[in-house]
Design a protein around this motif. Structure first.
Motif, PDB file in Angstrom:
ATOM      1  N   LEU A  20      28.077  30.407 105.352  1.00  7.93           N
ATOM      2  CA  LEU A  20      27.708  31.656 105.928  1.00  7.93           C
ATOM      3  C   LEU A  20      26.091  31.552 106.239  1.00  7.93           C
ATOM      4  O   LEU A  20      25.380  31.118 105.467  1.00  7.93           O
ATOM      5  N   VAL A  21      25.875  32.077 107.519  1.00 10.25           N
ATOM      6  CA  VAL A  21      24.880  31.908 108.032  1.00 10.25           C
ATOM      7  C   VAL A  21      24.169  33.280 108.167  1.00 10.25           C
ATOM      8  O   VAL A  21      24.464  34.116 109.244  1.00 10.25           O
ATOM      9  N   LEU A  22      23.106  33.593 107.369  1.00 11.62           N
ATOM     10  CA  LEU A  22      22.645  34.865 107.366  1.00 11.62           C
ATOM     11  C   LEU A  22      20.986  34.792 107.221  1.00 11.62           C
ATOM     12  O   LEU A  22      20.495  33.829 107.116  1.00 11.62           O
ATOM     13  N   TRP A  81      27.170  42.827 104.926  1.00  6.97           N
ATOM     14  CA  TRP A  81      27.363  41.050 104.849  1.00  6.97           C
ATOM     15  C   TRP A  81      28.216  40.891 103.806  1.00  6.97           C
ATOM     16  O   TRP A  81      28.900  39.848 103.891  1.00  6.97           O
ATOM     17  N   ASP A  82      28.353  41.634 102.635  1.00  8.64           N
ATOM     18  CA  ASP A  82      29.085  41.250 101.448  1.00  8.64           C
ATOM     19  C   ASP A  82      30.491  41.136 101.940  1.00  8.64           C
ATOM     20  O   ASP A  82      31.429  40.199 101.077  1.00  8.64           O
ATOM     21  N   ASN A  83      30.932  41.460 102.856  1.00 11.45           N
ATOM     22  CA  ASN A  83      32.511  41.392 103.589  1.00 11.45           C
ATOM     23  C   ASN A  83      32.693  40.074 103.839  1.00 11.45           C
ATOM     24  O   ASN A  83      33.823  39.666 104.011  1.00 11.45           O
ATOM     25  N   TYR A  84      31.689  39.411 104.200  1.00 11.89           N
ATOM     26  CA  TYR A  84      31.804  37.772 104.474  1.00 11.89           C
ATOM     27  C   TYR A  84      31.591  36.740 103.292  1.00 11.89           C
ATOM     28  O   TYR A  84      31.821  35.708 103.758  1.00 11.89           O
ATOM     29  N   PHE A  85      31.302  37.204 102.034  1.00  7.82           N
ATOM     30  CA  PHE A  85      30.891  36.300 101.008  1.00  7.82           C
ATOM     31  C   PHE A  85      32.094  35.370 100.476  1.00  7.82           C
ATOM     32  O   PHE A  85      32.024  34.400  99.952  1.00  7.82           O
ATOM     33  N   ASP A  86      33.335  36.068 100.689  1.00  5.00           N
ATOM     34  CA  ASP A  86      34.470  35.374 100.053  1.00  5.00           C
ATOM     35  C   ASP A  86      34.766  33.933 100.468  1.00  5.00           C
ATOM     36  O   ASP A  86      34.650  33.780 101.771  1.00  5.00           O
ATOM     37  N   LYS A  87      35.024  32.945  99.583  1.00  4.70           N
ATOM     38  CA  LYS A  87      35.345  31.630  99.744  1.00  4.70           C
ATOM     39  C   LYS A  87      34.198  30.945 100.595  1.00  4.70           C
ATOM     40  O   LYS A  87      34.379  30.250 101.068  1.00  4.70           O
ATOM     41  N   THR A  88      32.942  31.303 100.309  1.00  4.69           N
ATOM     42  CA  THR A  88      31.676  30.762 100.819  1.00  4.69           C
ATOM     43  C   THR A  88      31.107  29.608 100.146  1.00  4.69           C
ATOM     44  O   THR A  88      31.339  29.727  98.769  1.00  4.69           O
ATOM     45  N   ASP A  89      31.419  28.507 100.659  1.00  4.78           N
ATOM     46  CA  ASP A  89      30.679  27.279 100.042  1.00  4.78           C
ATOM     47  C   ASP A  89      29.040  27.264 100.025  1.00  4.78           C
ATOM     48  O   ASP A  89      28.424  26.478  99.157  1.00  4.78           O
ATOM     49  N   VAL A  90      28.642  27.425 101.069  1.00  3.94           N
ATOM     50  CA  VAL A  90      27.170  27.555 101.234  1.00  3.94           C
ATOM     51  C   VAL A  90      26.775  28.619 101.853  1.00  3.94           C
ATOM     52  O   VAL A  90      27.218  29.170 103.014  1.00  3.94           O
ATOM     53  N   LEU A  91      25.601  29.337 101.540  1.00  4.37           N
ATOM     54  CA  LEU A  91      24.853  30.280 102.259  1.00  4.37           C
ATOM     55  C   LEU A  91      23.653  29.416 102.754  1.00  4.37           C
ATOM     56  O   LEU A  91      22.851  28.997 102.014  1.00  4.37           O
ATOM     57  N   LEU A  92      23.614  29.662 104.213  1.00  6.22           N
ATOM     58  CA  LEU A  92      22.259  28.976 105.001  1.00  6.22           C
ATOM     59  C   LEU A  92      21.656  30.499 105.311  1.00  6.22           C
ATOM     60  O   LEU A  92      22.083  31.071 106.198  1.00  6.22           O
ATOM     61  N   THR A 111      17.087  37.973  97.739  1.00  8.12           N
ATOM     62  CA  THR A 111      17.139  38.435  96.336  1.00  8.12           C
ATOM     63  C   THR A 111      18.498  39.470  95.971  1.00  8.12           C
ATOM     64  O   THR A 111      19.168  39.324  95.141  1.00  8.12           O
ATOM     65  N   THR A 112      18.799  40.282  96.814  1.00  7.89           N
ATOM     66  CA  THR A 112      19.712  41.340  96.526  1.00  7.89           C
ATOM     67  C   THR A 112      21.064  40.787  96.636  1.00  7.89           C
ATOM     68  O   THR A 112      22.077  40.953  95.918  1.00  7.89           O
ATOM     69  N   ILE A 113      21.214  39.602  97.437  1.00  7.98           N
ATOM     70  CA  ILE A 113      22.514  38.782  97.589  1.00  7.98           C
ATOM     71  C   ILE A 113      22.670  37.867  96.580  1.00  7.98           C
ATOM     72  O   ILE A 113      23.626  37.889  95.792  1.00  7.98           O
ATOM     73  N   LEU A 114      21.391  37.355  95.949  1.00 11.65           N
ATOM     74  CA  LEU A 114      21.753  36.564  95.073  1.00 11.65           C
ATOM     75  C   LEU A 114      21.978  37.378  93.694  1.00 11.65           C
ATOM     76  O   LEU A 114      22.579  36.728  92.724  1.00 11.65           O
ATOM     77  N   ARG A 115      21.422  38.339  93.478  1.00 13.88           N
ATOM     78  CA  ARG A 115      22.143  39.240  92.249  1.00 13.88           C
ATOM     79  C   ARG A 115      23.070  39.627  92.168  1.00 13.88           C
ATOM     80  O   ARG A 115      23.810  40.099  91.120  1.00 13.88           O
ATOM     81  N   ASN A 116      23.977  39.352  93.292  1.00 13.49           N
ATOM     82  CA  ASN A 116      25.496  39.820  93.568  1.00 13.49           C
ATOM     83  C   ASN A 116      26.192  38.594  93.441  1.00 13.49           C
ATOM     84  O   ASN A 116      27.058  38.225  94.300  1.00 13.49           O
ATOM     85  N   ARG A 117      25.838  37.483  92.581  1.00 12.56           N
ATOM     86  CA  ARG A 117      26.259  36.096  92.315  1.00 12.56           C
ATOM     87  C   ARG A 117      27.872  36.158  92.279  1.00 12.56           C
ATOM     88  O   ARG A 117      28.347  35.155  92.677  1.00 12.56           O
TER      89      ARG A 117
END
Length: 197
Positions: A20-22, A81-92, A111-117
């Protein structure tokens, strides 16, 4: 479905990697993806326009299939963005190294994304790419600050984060990006297929 079919499907799945490229708008996400496509699919470089919504590209790499999900970074798209998180191996996570004024905003979004690990997945690797290094007058300072802030923020959470600098226009700093995405390091682990593509 027989056991052999299940095993074959699992082997194919093991050779797939979803990246996932964000990042914020204008950080160079699509330019990074374009360099990867030009390099690994022998495609001419494209003229880049801001991504509205998302684009999915599949790249063959050393016996693996890497899916690149390039998602727009405009503030109006970030709530989705969080609609794309499922089955993500790498966040770029791509950061514009030349836009120091937006560094705080970029790190806030990460940080917001990582708090939603739990939503992103605890096995998801994180790569922070400081892009446009050729335009960053204070690159060493920005790189040091970013690494320090990320380590301080996430060391207790045991979140492995790789930080590197790049210039997506000429590919500087991107040559080892796909190995890092696929294997979590710049070289394959023991038993991986040879370097031929």
């Amino acid at each position: 479905m027989g056991l052999l079919s299940i095993i074959k499907k699992q082997k194919l799945k093991d050779r797939e990697c979803r990246c996932l490229v964000l990042g914020l708008d204008n950080s160079g996400k699509s330019t990074v993806v374009d360099w990867i496509l030009a390099t690994y699919k022998n495609r001419p470089r494209q003229s880049i326009t801001p991504t509205v919504g998302f684009q999915i590209h599949t790249v063959p790499f050393r016996g693996h299939s890497v899916q690149l999900w390039d998602v727009g970074g405009q503030s109006t798209l970030r709530p989705y963005w969080d609609n794309y998180f499922d089955k993500t191996d790498v966040l770029l996570w791509v950061v514009d190294a030349a836009a120091i004024a937006r560094l705080e905003e970029s790190m806030g979004e990460l940080t917001t994304i990582l708090r939603n690990r739990d939503r992103l997945g605890y096995n998801c690797r994180i790569v922070v790419l400081l892009n446009k290094k050729d335009l960053a007058a204070e690159l060493p300072t920005v790189l040091e600050r970013l690494q320090r802030d990320l380590v301080r923020e996430w060391r207790l959470e045991n979140v492995p984060i790789e930080v590197r600098a790049s210039n997506a226009l000429d590919g500087e700093g991107l040559a080892t990006l796909l190995p890092l995405v696929v294997w979590g390091r710049e070289e394959p682990v023991e038993g991986q297929p040879p370097a031929a593509t």
